[in-house]
Design an enzyme around this catalytic site. Sequence first.
Site, PDB file in Angstrom:
ATOM      1  N   TYR A  15      -9.584  -0.168   3.422  1.00  0.00           N
ATOM      2  CA  TYR A  15      -9.095  -0.266   5.033  1.00  0.00           C
ATOM      3  C   TYR A  15      -8.633   1.038   5.358  1.00  0.00           C
ATOM      4  CZ  TYR A  15      -8.751  -5.101   6.637  1.00  0.00           C
ATOM      5  OH  TYR A  15      -8.884  -6.388   7.197  1.00  0.00           O
ATOM      6  N   ASP A  61       0.883  -1.210  -0.020  1.00  0.00           N
ATOM      7  CA  ASP A  61       0.036   0.090   0.157  1.00  0.00           C
ATOM      8  C   ASP A  61       0.755   1.364   0.041  1.00  0.00           C
ATOM      9  OD1 ASP A  61      -2.696  -1.502   2.103  1.00  0.00           O
ATOM     10  OD2 ASP A  61      -2.560  -1.243  -0.026  1.00  0.00           O
TER      11      ASP A  61
END
Lengths: 676, 676
Positions: B411, B323
Amino acid sequence: MASTVRKTFIFSLLSLLYLFSIVASHQHRHPLDPLTPSEFNLVRTIIENSYSGSNHSLTFHYVGLDDPDKQTTLSWVSNPNTTLAPPRRAFVITRLDKDTHEIIVDLSTNSIISDQIYHGHGYPLLTSNEQVAALQLPMTYPPFVESVKRRGLNLSDVVCSTSIVGWFGEAETSRILKIPCFYIDGTVNLYMRPLEGITVVVDIDEMKITGYYDRFRVPVPKAGGTDYRASEQKPPFSPQLRTLATMQPDGPGFEIDGHTIRWADWAFHLGFDVRAGPIISLASIYDLEQQKFRQVMYRGHISELFVPYMDPTEEWYYKTYFDAGEFGFGQSAVSLEPFADCPAHAVFMDGYFAGQDGKPIKISNVFCIFEKYAGNVMWRHTEIGIPGKVIREVRPDVSLVVRMVSTVGNYDYILDWEFKPSGSIKVGVGLSGVLEVKGVSYTHTDQIKQDLYGTLLAENTIGVYHDHFLTYHLDLDVDGVSNSFVKSNLETKRVTDNISPRKSYWTVVSKTAKTEADARIQLGLKPAELVVVNPNKRTKVGNHIGYSLIPGSATSPLLSDDDYPQIRGAFTKYNVWVTPYNKSEKWAGGLYMDRSRGDDTLAIWSLRNRAIENKDIVLWYTMGFHHVPCQEDFPIMPTLTGGFELRPTNFFERNPVLKTKPHKNVYWPNCTTTRT
Amino acid sequence: MASTVRKTFIFSLLSLLYLFSIVASHQHRHPLDPLTPSEFNLVRTIIENSYSGSNHSLTFHYVGLDDPDKQTTLSWVSNPNTTLAPPRRAFVITRLDKDTHEIIVDLSTNSIISDQIYHGHGYPLLTSNEQVAALQLPMTYPPFVESVKRRGLNLSDVVCSTSIVGWFGEAETSRILKIPCFYIDGTVNLYMRPLEGITVVVDIDEMKITGYYDRFRVPVPKAGGTDYRASEQKPPFSPQLRTLATMQPDGPGFEIDGHTIRWADWAFHLGFDVRAGPIISLASIYDLEQQKFRQVMYRGHISELFVPYMDPTEEWYYKTYFDAGEFGFGQSAVSLEPFADCPAHAVFMDGYFAGQDGKPIKISNVFCIFEKYAGNVMWRHTEIGIPGKVIREVRPDVSLVVRMVSTVGNYDYILDWEFKPSGSIKVGVGLSGVLEVKGVSYTHTDQIKQDLYGTLLAENTIGVYHDHFLTYHLDLDVDGVSNSFVKSNLETKRVTDNISPRKSYWTVVSKTAKTEADARIQLGLKPAELVVVNPNKRTKVGNHIGYSLIPGSATSPLLSDDDYPQIRGAFTKYNVWVTPYNKSEKWAGGLYMDRSRGDDTLAIWSLRNRAIENKDIVLWYTMGFHHVPCQEDFPIMPTLTGGFELRPTNFFERNPVLKTKPHKNVYWPNCTTTRT
């Protein structure tokens, strides 16, 4: 004779009155409520009177609520208005003329149900009185007075403490303590100024010194820099920390009804025990979808501590403490300081235990209860994936904390039970207070050529390596009494289909423990999920409902299995054990911890390898710390924290705090504040 | 031509003005301050102008402060008034006509110092613009429109997202994304309503769909129960949680001076980077005894994340996210919601990063800074061992928190840097937001006969097993730049003297790591203390000063070493690595994470086995979670927290908060409160 008759008459009258009051209050008493001062006095009177007639040496070592029958209690909880509450009984351990008695007193009939002499190994909790008496003996013992003088010290500045002696294979034991002594000239931090090299042995049944050895002399560490009192500190000072003034505009969110506490979706009972300290019972959570309370934990409490020191020398080898069973975690609890031990908006509860004479002693402010606002986030999401919209939902977290502090001599244990609206129970332990240190002749590490079993913290001061293990008894009843323990290993799988570009993945391989041997787990070796499930209940889509143990501070012993302290502390060998519910299996090291021989520990019970599938089971969890002291721990330790969590796992159909309403915004109030 | 001349003249004038303003502000600018909006614009203009003259496709993928020389920076920090600050430079990664350029721009001379084409594997950060463009493509792509129709769905309720594709051994790669799509009829929680079975491949350099596969159809999970917005919730509701109104009567205890923050005994610099998010630099602590600030950490930040999913099937095998390097943790940061993401008394700071066109984009309230009062105890002791006295000293704990939240698609990562007065730095990570789920035909676990790689969370909804690993770059400079890494194993020793009744104890066996191979550590196997020490400085009694790593959430990968995602994420193989400081070694997975091949990871650098004793070293710590989803995570996750601590270990001569003044008691204010 007339005097005796009058006494008996008065006693009977008083008993009758007691009887009426007990029966009257019995209707409103929760079966798990700790004994009240009246009940302590009742117990004492009943027992004293059972021995009346000749001179006896009677001391009370444990007086607590005898656990009422679990099934009866659960029935009462379901229908308190129509079900008879289980009778209130006290379980008492006394020493009478050097015998240990286990006595059960029925508080509704005011009678002794049973009184048996314990013939096994080990002795009950030490009382405060006998420790105080024992530690004064050296002051009038000529060899000790001489030892002090030879060290150039003033007897009037010497204070002593008590240490248990454990068991190291002796065929016969008696109740003895060793008396470490300290020098408090210039400080109140006695532990930092040990008188090393002296061993004083006291037989506490005889209450006399039965052994004495002054083996060597080393300097007593200096007083300078050891005092921790605010009044004794000199500049320069650190920048002043700013305070936070808090208020709850709508009042606290919890209700306390006797010993029952309700908060958010939780309800539980808070008890106090002289050995365990706080006892959480009947913890249940309200399920919005099912529109009812669902059981989570029947009872949870500290079962035993184990604090072994790693110094095998003459004056230190025996320092292998079991603080709950030897000293009593509740007996050692201290009054909490408002605004300091607990936030400004906390409320407090008192606790009671019986002293050596059986009379109740009050510890005011033994518990504090407060809503914890740590600034954490309960859940959140920002969504920018939908064209033309930015969605943001955030819920701040609040939890309820029940706190008690137990100071066992030098160490302060801060014990928290934290309840979260999400259904988690978080157990927290904070270690603070003062290290046990050893006096040595060294003032610099360069002088040290051999293992001194610790860190040189200051001149002449070794912080001895040691462990803290805390074992919790967790009688989870996940939505009912019949549970199983499922160990879900996370296992690597190789991809074998020759199609996927992946070569591996992990999956979950679950195994339900059938017998005790299946559920002894040393953590850290293999990743696994550990879940107490109700095998008879599933969610709508078919998952077994459960609560997971999320370990923290999972530490394993480094002592050899055959080392005496480790035999006595064998319950620490595994971080996780599961046993079938058994009323007598409460204290992981055994009922009689002082001078115990390890023949009645959780490890021994577990050898029976009993069935634990789809039964009333108990989870035991041991957390701990290996402590290598450092100078920052001198002369008092910044709190070291650890803990673990019990988290709902497919217990709910969905996130139980999804519908929590967002926090109301509260701006700075226009305030005046009052300071003390 | 005249127009060009005029433009050039105006540009030169503006540049001159810029130059003056930059030089003028240069004196007050901290060398580590993140680039300002002006500086972003300056960089953009300089680079755009260097290519002027023909049509180019130029996109900006990374624009950040080029780390100034460490020694020069440290010299400046010691003497800011007399030392020249290191020149401010920007490090920029652009894509120009499908080449990746690494450019360094000098912001004091307004010139490009270097511009090199990167010829290696992997691609830079994805930009927001190209992802938005890519995810719109399916809407006008006939096969996709047909697929939606065949599923009986309305195209207008379909939204798509983007997924990286990783690398699975392909000899050649191009910049491609896959486009997962979702159905938002009846909910905003798109992730809970995946359109399964469809693969859309987009070449984002060409910005067109280059692959399409509709492999199978399963039901789209229902919308009901998936929306998390407060406005969409229906009764019954949980009991309302009570709020806490807070105020600081003396104001906050911290000072913010530009990007420098001072609080209690701490001082540090807070930066923001498009890839790392928060960067803590020059953290130093004031030592009361030495009467000066002492260095603790030169720089600390998240280096990379690794979030692999455990489903090897066609539509899921490639979901192995990095990420930070693919999406940018700073780029994905979201505005914090006051009173919810942070306590009422928090203050906020904005952050800036460059968009695809190089222009600065502001994230308001990207950081919050607040003093955390969790009700914990800093240290305490109750002393009853001195006859006639009861001594009680308690200090409540306060810490300073810097918080940022990054939402990478589904998320939400809540990142905390917490500074304690005791000298500890605690790093916290909270995981919340929404799970990635897979649509299936099953509505009950009884129907499932094979491994579905996840938990059935609701009808037709599998929460796929996955991991989160977060790797931190921690350039500790413990009281100076030259440090060593000491691993102190706790080892069991048998007692062999035949004198002591003890059979065993543990002691500390310390080893200083000489080369990188000595410091690769997988936690959980053997108990050890891990300390970064300054081997050239000792306390007065001779202990080496240091800071320990207290691990938390120490998780190790379960993928095979030869699995492509694990090759790319090999930096997670060990929880702890130590490397010699090297300016280019910042990003543990490599500078170019998208489609990387694992040839430039921390694991590769470490193979050089460089010397790390008594040198400027960097500690890398990887924490993580194996996530087995459960129904409580549906439709949004209660925050799961983890973290680790850097704790002073013989760094101070004694407890640095011993002299903290006791908390001032503050009673309930007489208040009125204002509500929104």
